[in-house]
Design an enzyme around this catalytic site. Structure first.
Site, PDB file in Angstrom:
ATOM      1  N   SER A   6      27.531  35.486  36.741  1.00  0.00           N
ATOM      2  CA  SER A   6      28.250  36.752  36.905  1.00  0.00           C
ATOM      3  C   SER A   6      28.877  37.173  35.588  1.00  0.00           C
ATOM      4  O   SER A   6      29.783  36.518  35.066  1.00  0.00           O
ATOM      5  CB  SER A   6      29.342  36.603  37.963  1.00  0.00           C
ATOM      6  OG  SER A   6      30.198  37.716  37.872  1.00  0.00           O
ATOM      7  N   HIS A  31      24.000  38.652  36.962  1.00  0.00           N
ATOM      8  CA  HIS A  31      24.705  39.299  38.068  1.00  0.00           C
ATOM      9  C   HIS A  31      25.727  40.291  37.518  1.00  0.00           C
ATOM     10  O   HIS A  31      26.614  39.923  36.738  1.00  0.00           O
ATOM     11  CB  HIS A  31      25.394  38.212  38.893  1.00  0.00           C
ATOM     12  CG  HIS A  31      26.118  38.706  40.108  1.00  0.00           C
ATOM     13  ND1 HIS A  31      25.476  39.021  41.276  1.00  0.00           N
ATOM     14  CD2 HIS A  31      27.441  38.937  40.324  1.00  0.00           C
ATOM     15  CE1 HIS A  31      26.375  39.419  42.181  1.00  0.00           C
ATOM     16  NE2 HIS A  31      27.575  39.381  41.628  1.00  0.00           N
ATOM     17  N   ASP A  33      28.724  42.868  38.364  1.00  0.00           N
ATOM     18  CA  ASP A  33      29.728  43.244  39.363  1.00  0.00           C
ATOM     19  C   ASP A  33      30.256  44.638  39.057  1.00  0.00           C
ATOM     20  O   ASP A  33      31.080  44.815  38.164  1.00  0.00           O
ATOM     21  CB  ASP A  33      30.873  42.229  39.355  1.00  0.00           C
ATOM     22  CG  ASP A  33      30.458  40.908  39.976  1.00  0.00           C
ATOM     23  OD1 ASP A  33      30.065  40.918  41.153  1.00  0.00           O
ATOM     24  OD2 ASP A  33      30.502  39.888  39.274  1.00  0.00           O
ATOM     25  N   MET A  35      32.512  47.625  39.972  1.00  0.00           N
ATOM     26  CA  MET A  35      33.734  47.848  40.759  1.00  0.00           C
ATOM     27  C   MET A  35      34.352  49.193  40.397  1.00  0.00           C
ATOM     28  O   MET A  35      34.402  49.555  39.220  1.00  0.00           O
ATOM     29  CB  MET A  35      34.753  46.748  40.479  1.00  0.00           C
ATOM     30  CG  MET A  35      34.213  45.342  40.680  1.00  0.00           C
ATOM     31  SD  MET A  35      35.523  44.136  40.487  1.00  0.00           S
ATOM     32  CE  MET A  35      34.606  42.602  40.598  1.00  0.00           C
ATOM     33  N   HIS A  64      25.569  44.039  42.011  1.00  0.00           N
ATOM     34  CA  HIS A  64      26.445  43.909  43.177  1.00  0.00           C
ATOM     35  C   HIS A  64      27.435  45.072  43.163  1.00  0.00           C
ATOM     36  O   HIS A  64      28.355  45.102  42.349  1.00  0.00           O
ATOM     37  CB  HIS A  64      27.160  42.551  43.066  1.00  0.00           C
ATOM     38  CG  HIS A  64      28.162  42.271  44.135  1.00  0.00           C
ATOM     39  ND1 HIS A  64      29.097  41.260  44.016  1.00  0.00           N
ATOM     40  CD2 HIS A  64      28.381  42.837  45.346  1.00  0.00           C
ATOM     41  CE1 HIS A  64      29.851  41.226  45.102  1.00  0.00           C
ATOM     42  NE2 HIS A  64      29.447  42.186  45.929  1.00  0.00           N
ATOM     43  N   MET A  66      30.432  47.065  44.344  1.00  0.00           N
ATOM     44  CA  MET A  66      31.697  47.026  45.089  1.00  0.00           C
ATOM     45  C   MET A  66      32.348  48.382  44.875  1.00  0.00           C
ATOM     46  O   MET A  66      33.345  48.516  44.157  1.00  0.00           O
ATOM     47  CB  MET A  66      32.560  45.866  44.581  1.00  0.00           C
ATOM     48  CG  MET A  66      32.042  44.517  45.057  1.00  0.00           C
ATOM     49  SD  MET A  66      32.686  43.140  44.094  1.00  0.00           S
ATOM     50  CE  MET A  66      31.544  43.187  42.725  1.00  0.00           C
ATOM     51  N   MET A 135      29.720  36.815  50.668  1.00  0.00           N
ATOM     52  CA  MET A 135      30.899  36.730  49.805  1.00  0.00           C
ATOM     53  C   MET A 135      31.725  35.540  50.264  1.00  0.00           C
ATOM     54  O   MET A 135      32.213  35.509  51.392  1.00  0.00           O
ATOM     55  CB  MET A 135      31.772  37.986  49.940  1.00  0.00           C
ATOM     56  CG  MET A 135      31.302  39.226  49.197  1.00  0.00           C
ATOM     57  SD  MET A 135      31.050  39.081  47.412  1.00  0.00           S
ATOM     58  CE  MET A 135      32.507  38.254  46.807  1.00  0.00           C
ATOM     59  N   ASP A 173      28.260  34.244  46.653  1.00  0.00           N
ATOM     60  CA  ASP A 173      29.044  34.697  45.495  1.00  0.00           C
ATOM     61  C   ASP A 173      30.534  34.458  45.728  1.00  0.00           C
ATOM     62  O   ASP A 173      31.110  34.963  46.687  1.00  0.00           O
ATOM     63  CB  ASP A 173      28.776  36.202  45.300  1.00  0.00           C
ATOM     64  CG  ASP A 173      29.499  36.800  44.089  1.00  0.00           C
ATOM     65  OD1 ASP A 173      30.010  36.043  43.254  1.00  0.00           O
ATOM     66  OD2 ASP A 173      29.515  38.047  43.997  1.00  0.00           O
TER      67      ASP A 173
HETATM   68  C1  DX5 Z   1      33.929  38.840  42.773  1.00  0.00           C
HETATM   69  C2  DX5 Z   1      32.562  38.947  42.179  1.00  0.00           C
HETATM   70  C3  DX5 Z   1      31.964  37.688  41.709  1.00  0.00           C
HETATM   71  C4  DX5 Z   1      32.767  36.960  40.660  1.00  0.00           C
HETATM   72  C5  DX5 Z   1      32.579  35.518  40.942  1.00  0.00           C
HETATM   73  O1  DX5 Z   1      34.241  40.036  43.408  1.00  0.00           O
HETATM   74  O2  DX5 Z   1      31.661  39.508  43.126  1.00  0.00           O
HETATM   75  O3  DX5 Z   1      30.613  37.881  41.273  1.00  0.00           O
HETATM   76  O4  DX5 Z   1      32.391  37.222  39.339  1.00  0.00           O
HETATM   77  O5  DX5 Z   1      33.385  34.796  40.082  1.00  0.00           O
HETATM   78  P1  DX5 Z   1      33.666  33.251  40.303  1.00  0.00           P
HETATM   79  O6  DX5 Z   1      32.338  32.549  40.234  1.00  0.00           O
HETATM   80  O7  DX5 Z   1      34.570  32.924  39.173  1.00  0.00           O
HETATM   81  O8  DX5 Z   1      34.300  33.097  41.652  1.00  0.00           O
HETATM   82 ZN    ZN Z   2      29.512  39.566  42.516  1.00  0.00          ZN
END
Ligand code: DX5
Ligand code: ZN
Length: 221
Positions: A6, A31, A33, A35, A64, A66, A135, A173
């Site tokens: 990630s 990956h 993220d 947001m 991903h 969000m 999740m 994840d």
């Molecule tokens: C959280 C993200 C994850 C995050 C995971 O909302 O979707 O992808 O980066 O981080 P770790 O592996 O540190 O929990």
């Molecule tokens: Zn993620």
């Protein structure tokens, strides 16, 4: 086992070299993220950043989302070069439509479930799924602790997919590390996302090997 690091835990000032380093270390996925500060409290990056970094990366881009109002942006993520688009079941009342549109745009389609969302949310859309995304923390931030009930959820999803004859893969994840890797794989996950437990332990090739060794323990159990 596929490990998808990630980028939330990567160096945002050097994403291009981080991606190159991942590829060189033998990783195949990255990956992203995304947001928006609405669906989750945090804000990261969007399609223009992904599109620019797509240019020099051969990695499989696992994106991903969000974000709220995700239907507005599906085409932009396809254009940015996302290979897999993961949308949250909680972020749209038109999940069926969103998944069909994602596939029509040429991307693989995945659905993410927050820790509190029941497995039954998947029942009527199984045939539209390339991937189910569990999740194992509440989304928004890296470095949180793995929620142990997630293991049971993965098992229940694996059995749902099997009973429907689905070939969808399970990705997990949040709080993933080499210690919980064997049980995640045994429960039915195939793709593991790791942020802090990966990027905080360079060199990346060696860290990948630690995860692979842990995965090997699952297969010898
Ligand atoms: C959280 C993200 C994850 C995050 C995971 O909302 O979707 O992808 O980066 O981080 P770790 O592996 O540190 O929990
Ligand atoms: Zn993620």
């Amino acid at each position: 086992m596929i490990l998808s690091p990630s980028l939330l835990s990567a160096d945002f000032g050097n994403l291009e070299s981080e991606l190159a380093a991942l590829e060189q270390a033998g990783l195949r996925w990255a990956h992203w993220d995304v947001m928006d500060g609405m669906f989750v409290p945090n804000i990261t990056f969007g399609p223009p950043v992904i599109k620019r970094l797509r240019r020099n990366s051969g990695l499989f881009f696992d994106v991903h989302l969000m974000i709220r109002a995700l239907q507005r942006y599906l085409a932009e993520f396809a254009d940015a070069g996302a290979d897999l688009l993961v949308v949250h079941a909680e972020s749209t009342v038109h999940l069926d439509r969103t998944l069909r549109e994602t596939r029509r745009l040429g991307m693989q389609a995945g659905v993410a479930l927050n820790p509190s969302t029941p497995v039954s949310a998947l029942e009527n859309i199984v045939e539209l799924l390339d991937l189910v995304f569990v999740m194992s923390v509440n989304p928004g931030f890296g470095g949180q602790s793995f929620i142990p009930q997630s293991l049971n959820k993965i098992r229940r999803i694996a059995s749902l997919l099997q009973s429907c004859g689905s070939k969808a893969r399970i990705q997990v994840d949040g709080g993933v590390d080499p210690a919980n890797t064997p049980e995640l794989l045994l429960a039915g996950a195939e793709i593991l996302v790791s942020g802090s437990a990966f990027f905080n332990f360079p060199p990346y090739a060696e860290r990948l090997r630690v995860f692979q060794d842990a995965a090997g323990h699952a297969s010898t159990r």
